[in-house]
Design an enzyme around this catalytic site. Sequence first.
Site, PDB file in Angstrom:
ATOM      1  N   TYR A 112       4.751   2.243   5.022  1.00 37.51           N
ATOM      2  CA  TYR A 112       4.137   1.544   6.158  1.00 37.51           C
ATOM      3  C   TYR A 112       5.191   1.272   7.223  1.00 37.51           C
ATOM      4  O   TYR A 112       6.398   1.310   6.963  1.00 37.51           O
ATOM      5  CB  TYR A 112       3.465   0.237   5.710  1.00 37.51           C
ATOM      6  CG  TYR A 112       4.429  -0.891   5.405  1.00 37.51           C
ATOM      7  CD1 TYR A 112       4.844  -1.777   6.401  1.00 37.51           C
ATOM      8  CD2 TYR A 112       4.936  -1.070   4.120  1.00 37.51           C
ATOM      9  CE1 TYR A 112       5.734  -2.801   6.121  1.00 37.51           C
ATOM     10  CE2 TYR A 112       5.819  -2.093   3.833  1.00 37.51           C
ATOM     11  CZ  TYR A 112       6.220  -2.961   4.841  1.00 37.51           C
ATOM     12  OH  TYR A 112       7.106  -3.970   4.565  1.00 37.51           O
ATOM     13  N   CYS A 113       4.713   0.995   8.425  1.00 37.21           N
ATOM     14  CA  CYS A 113       5.587   0.612   9.540  1.00 37.21           C
ATOM     15  C   CYS A 113       4.817  -0.397  10.383  1.00 37.21           C
ATOM     16  O   CYS A 113       4.109  -1.239   9.836  1.00 37.21           O
ATOM     17  CB  CYS A 113       6.015   1.840  10.343  1.00 37.21           C
ATOM     18  SG  CYS A 113       4.647   2.772  11.080  1.00 37.21           S
TER      19      CYS A 113
END
Length: 250
Positions: A112-113
Site C-alpha cells: 500500500y501507499c
Amino acid sequence: MNSKGLKFTSLMLILVLTMILTVACEQAENEPAGTTETGSESEIAEIKTMTGDELVEQNSGKKKDEVLIIDVRSVEEYKAGHIQHAININVDEIEDRISEIEDYKEKPVILYCNSGKKSGTAAEILVNNGFKDVTNAEGVKEYEYDLVHYDDVRGATFEKLIEENSDIVLVDVRPADQANKEGMISGAINIPFDEIESNLDKLPKDKTIALYCNTGTKSAEVAKLLEDLGYKNIVNATEGVKEYSFKLEK
C-alpha cells in the site's frame, strides 16, 4: 524452357508458398497465449486488489501472521503514520531489496501507499520477480486506517538492530514462565505484556524500546500502549520467537 513452362513453374512456387504460410498461420493461432518460443507458459502472476475494509480484516488477530504487509512510501511518510504490522520498503528500493522478502515469493504480500499508484508499481516489480500472490491495497489517503507511529520490522532487521545498538532496552513481553523455560534473546529483560504499565520505571523514554513476543501480536499491542503513553522511539518485531530463529539464552 518455353513461356508455358515458366508460367507453370511460377504457379507451382506460388502454390507451395501459400500452403507454407497457411500452415504457419494456423500454428501461430493455436499457440497458447502467454507462451515463450519453447512453449512454456508465462508464470507472471496477476496483481490483486484489496479494499481498506478487507485489509483491516486481514490484519486482525491471527490472520496477520498469514501475510507480509509492506508500506512502499518514504521513510518520513511511514514514520508519520503507517498501518500496524507493516514494514517499510520504499518503492524506489524494493527491487534492490528483494532478498529481504524472498521467503514470501509463494506467500501473500500486500502493498500500500497513499493512493495505490506507487504500490501498484511495486506490485509489478514483485510479480516480475516471481512473486505469486501480490495484492495492491487501498491507500492511506483513500481509507481511514488506524495508523501507528512506531517501527515494525522483520526478524532479521530486528536482530541486526539490537546487535548494532547498545543503547536499546530490549523487552521480551511473553509470560514469565515461558520466557524462563525457553530462554530470551541475549540482553533482554522480561516484562509480560499485561504488566507493562506497572513497570514503566524500567523503560526510560530517552532510549529506544525494542519489543518482541511469540508472533509479533502482543508486542505490537505493547508498542501501541507505549506510544499512547508518550514514548517516541519504539521498535516492534513483527516476527516473534515462533516465527524467526532468534538465538535464545536461558
